[in-house]
Design a protein around this motif. Structure first.
Motif, short mmCIF file in Angstrom:
data_model
loop_
_atom_site.label_atom_id
_atom_site.label_comp_id
_atom_site.label_asym_id
_atom_site.label_seq_id
_atom_site.Cartn_x
_atom_site.Cartn_y
_atom_site.Cartn_z
N ILE A 66 1.59 -4.95 5.29
CA ILE A 66 2.79 -4.45 5.53
C ILE A 66 3.42 -4.17 3.95
CG2 ILE A 66 5.08 -5.34 5.74
CD1 ILE A 66 3.81 -7.62 7.66
N VAL A 67 3.71 -2.95 3.93
CA VAL A 67 4.20 -2.51 2.57
C VAL A 67 5.62 -2.94 2.30
CG1 VAL A 67 4.90 -0.50 1.09
CG2 VAL A 67 2.88 -0.51 2.70
N SER A 68 5.73 -4.04 1.24
CA SER A 68 6.97 -4.42 0.65
C SER A 68 7.25 -3.21 -0.75
CB SER A 68 6.90 -5.85 0.29
OG SER A 68 8.30 -6.09 -0.40
N SER A 69 8.17 -2.32 0.05
CA SER A 69 8.59 -1.32 -1.01
C SER A 69 9.14 -1.72 -2.16
CB SER A 69 9.32 -0.24 -0.20
OG SER A 69 9.48 0.80 -0.88
N THR A 70 10.20 -2.37 -2.08
CA THR A 70 11.24 -2.99 -2.92
C THR A 70 10.31 -3.73 -4.02
OG1 THR A 70 12.95 -3.21 -1.35
CG2 THR A 70 13.34 -4.07 -3.44
N GLU A 71 9.61 -4.66 -3.53
CA GLU A 71 8.69 -5.64 -4.50
C GLU A 71 7.54 -4.79 -5.34
OE1 GLU A 71 9.29 -9.94 -2.86
OE2 GLU A 71 7.92 -8.56 -1.68
N GLY A 72 7.21 -3.54 -4.59
CA GLY A 72 6.06 -3.15 -4.91
C GLY A 72 4.71 -3.83 -4.47
N ARG A 73 4.75 -4.32 -3.60
CA ARG A 73 3.52 -5.10 -3.15
C ARG A 73 3.06 -4.72 -1.81
NH1 ARG A 73 3.80 -11.22 -3.06
NH2 ARG A 73 6.11 -10.90 -2.26
N ALA A 87 -2.30 -6.63 -2.47
CA ALA A 87 -2.54 -6.00 -3.48
C ALA A 87 -1.20 -5.64 -4.33
CB ALA A 87 -3.12 -4.68 -3.41
N GLU A 88 -1.26 -5.61 -5.64
CA GLU A 88 -0.19 -5.51 -6.53
C GLU A 88 -0.02 -3.87 -6.66
OE1 GLU A 88 2.25 -7.16 -7.40
OE2 GLU A 88 1.54 -9.29 -7.04
N LEU A 89 1.25 -3.25 -5.89
CA LEU A 89 1.55 -1.96 -6.19
C LEU A 89 2.24 -1.19 -7.25
CD1 LEU A 89 2.26 -0.98 -2.37
CD2 LEU A 89 -0.15 -0.73 -3.44
N GLY A 90 2.82 -2.32 -7.91
CA GLY A 90 3.69 -2.04 -9.13
C GLY A 90 5.27 -1.48 -8.58
N ARG A 91 5.67 -0.51 -9.28
CA ARG A 91 7.13 0.11 -9.12
C ARG A 91 7.24 0.27 -7.56
NH1 ARG A 91 5.90 6.32 -11.27
NH2 ARG A 91 4.01 6.47 -10.21
N PRO A 92 8.52 0.28 -7.40
CA PRO A 92 9.07 0.79 -5.83
C PRO A 92 8.93 1.94 -5.40
CG PRO A 92 10.89 0.44 -7.32
CD PRO A 92 9.86 -0.02 -8.25
N GLY A 93 9.47 2.30 -4.33
CA GLY A 93 9.31 3.34 -3.57
C GLY A 93 8.22 3.98 -2.90
N TRP A 94 7.68 3.06 -2.24
CA TRP A 94 6.27 3.18 -1.20
C TRP A 94 6.90 3.32 0.17
CZ3 TRP A 94 2.05 3.58 -4.03
CH2 TRP A 94 2.16 2.92 -5.42
N ASN A 95 6.13 4.30 0.75
CA ASN A 95 6.60 4.68 2.03
C ASN A 95 5.46 4.15 3.24
OD1 ASN A 95 7.95 5.97 4.09
ND2 ASN A 95 7.05 8.07 3.48
N ASP A 96 4.57 5.28 3.62
CA ASP A 96 3.76 4.86 4.72
C ASP A 96 2.27 4.43 4.27
OD1 ASP A 96 3.38 4.61 7.40
OD2 ASP A 96 2.73 6.65 7.66
N VAL A 97 1.81 3.97 5.10
CA VAL A 97 0.57 3.15 4.90
C VAL A 97 -0.71 3.31 6.17
CG1 VAL A 97 1.32 0.80 5.67
CG2 VAL A 97 -0.64 0.81 4.33
N VAL A 98 -1.93 3.48 5.78
CA VAL A 98 -3.03 3.37 6.78
C VAL A 98 -4.06 2.98 6.29
CG1 VAL A 98 -3.69 5.72 6.18
CG2 VAL A 98 -4.02 4.95 8.66
N ALA A 128 -5.89 1.23 -2.06
CA ALA A 128 -5.91 0.01 -2.32
C ALA A 128 -7.42 -0.53 -1.72
CB ALA A 128 -4.76 -0.91 -2.02
N THR A 129 -8.21 -1.02 -2.66
CA THR A 129 -9.46 -1.38 -1.86
C THR A 129 -9.65 -2.96 -1.54
OG1 THR A 129 -10.43 -1.73 -4.11
CG2 THR A 129 -10.85 0.49 -3.06
N ALA A 130 -10.82 -3.24 -0.87
CA ALA A 130 -10.49 -4.56 -0.43
C ALA A 130 -10.72 -5.76 -1.61
CB ALA A 130 -12.01 -4.69 0.55
N ASP A 131 -11.06 -5.34 -2.77
CA ASP A 131 -11.11 -6.18 -3.77
C ASP A 131 -9.81 -6.50 -4.59
OD1 ASP A 131 -10.92 -4.05 -5.41
OD2 ASP A 131 -12.79 -4.27 -6.47
N GLY A 132 -8.71 -5.74 -3.90
CA GLY A 132 -7.33 -5.79 -4.27
C GLY A 132 -7.00 -4.60 -5.42
N SER A 133 -7.84 -4.06 -6.13
CA SER A 133 -7.73 -3.04 -7.06
C SER A 133 -6.87 -1.61 -6.44
CB SER A 133 -8.74 -2.37 -7.70
OG SER A 133 -9.74 -1.61 -6.56
#
Length: 277
Positions: A66-73, A87-98, A128-133
């Protein structure tokens, strides 16, 4: 004329329909809920995340991300229902995921705040790969929206709403992207959520034009389903096309859709779904 059935009604901004394990899942962005719904139309909440957008995907092992856009996670729902950081995505603003069949997860982001009326800036796709990078996989997508991966894990297709096109990328063994191309030009359409079928065609939802359209690679229109409200996303469960739809009011409005206008619709089609989501 295609017979469109209403499976769920009275929701808010419904999005991100997903088919997994013979069940339909979707997100109600207004309520901050991820839900599953049975053939009887009864919806059950499986996760609550205060995020707008709120999109999901399924890993090959059956766990949901699940993309938590606000938290960047990027969160992962464990088998006991708990949510952990994938995975840590960083800044907010994320949208779709597959997620593809190897466990690689692609997440895209819009590089401006459309709800605040900011000027548009091109967005990006991250891997975002399986190792979290997490690494940047592609850029210069005017408004990245729905994404899909072909059944053989070799092609990622991204809906670019502002450039009225589906953009294709080759996927390497390590998940990196190359060979960017226009998979299909869509004229004046605004593609949002997308899905693939077993003949290699793409269904895309179009909010302002109130329709779902099936296109072949290159852009030939194969089928159109018209609605009485905006179509935000679609997914195939077998030969049933599920559509999330609501009455669109505008990105900068206090309520982007008319409250209670969100519906999950279903229509039978000829070709079953394939690939991811």
């Amino acid at each position: 004329m295609d017979e469109v059935r209403t499976l769920v009604s009275g929701r808010g901004l419904v999005e991100a329909p997903r088919w997994h394990g013979d069940r339909l899942y979707f997100s109600d962005w207004t309520a901050g809920e991820v839900l599953t719904v049975g053939p009887d139309g009864v919806a059950e909440v499986v996760a609550r995340v205060a995020s707008l957008p709120l999109c999901t995907a399924w890993l090959p092992d059956g766990r949901m991300v699940i993309v938590s856009s606000t938290e960047g996670r990027l969160l992962r729902r464990e088998t006991d229902g708990t949510l952990v950081t994938h995975a840590e995505l960083g800044r907010p603003g994320w949208n779709d995921v597959v997620a593809d069949g190897r466990g690689n997860v692609y997440v895209n982001r819009v590089d401006f705040d459309p709800t605040a009326g900011e000027a548009a800036r091109p967005g990006e796709v991250f891997l975002a790969t399986a190792d979290g990078s997490v690494q940047r996989a592609a850029g210069d997508i005017a408004f990245p929206n729905g994404m899909a991966v072909t059944p053989d894990n070799t092609t990622l297709i991204v809906a670019d709403s502002y450039r009225h096109a589906l953009v294709g990328f080759d996927i390497a063994e390590d998940g990196t992207l190359s060979n960017r191309r226009v998979w299909a030009g869509l004229g004046e359409a605004f593609p949002d959520g997308i899905c693939l079928d077993a003949e290699g065609a793409v269904w895309y939802a179009d909010v302002p034009n109130r329709r779902c359209v099936r296109v072949a690679e290159g852009g030939k229109v194969l089928q159109t389903i018209t609605l009485d409200r905006g179509a935000f996303a679609c997914v195939l469960g077998g030969t049933t096309l599920y559509i999330t739809a609501a009455e669109w009011q505008g990105m900068t409005e206090d309520e982007m859709v008319t409250p209670g206008s969100g519906q999950i619709l279903a229509v039978e089609v000829d070709v079953p779904g394939a690939g991811w989501p």
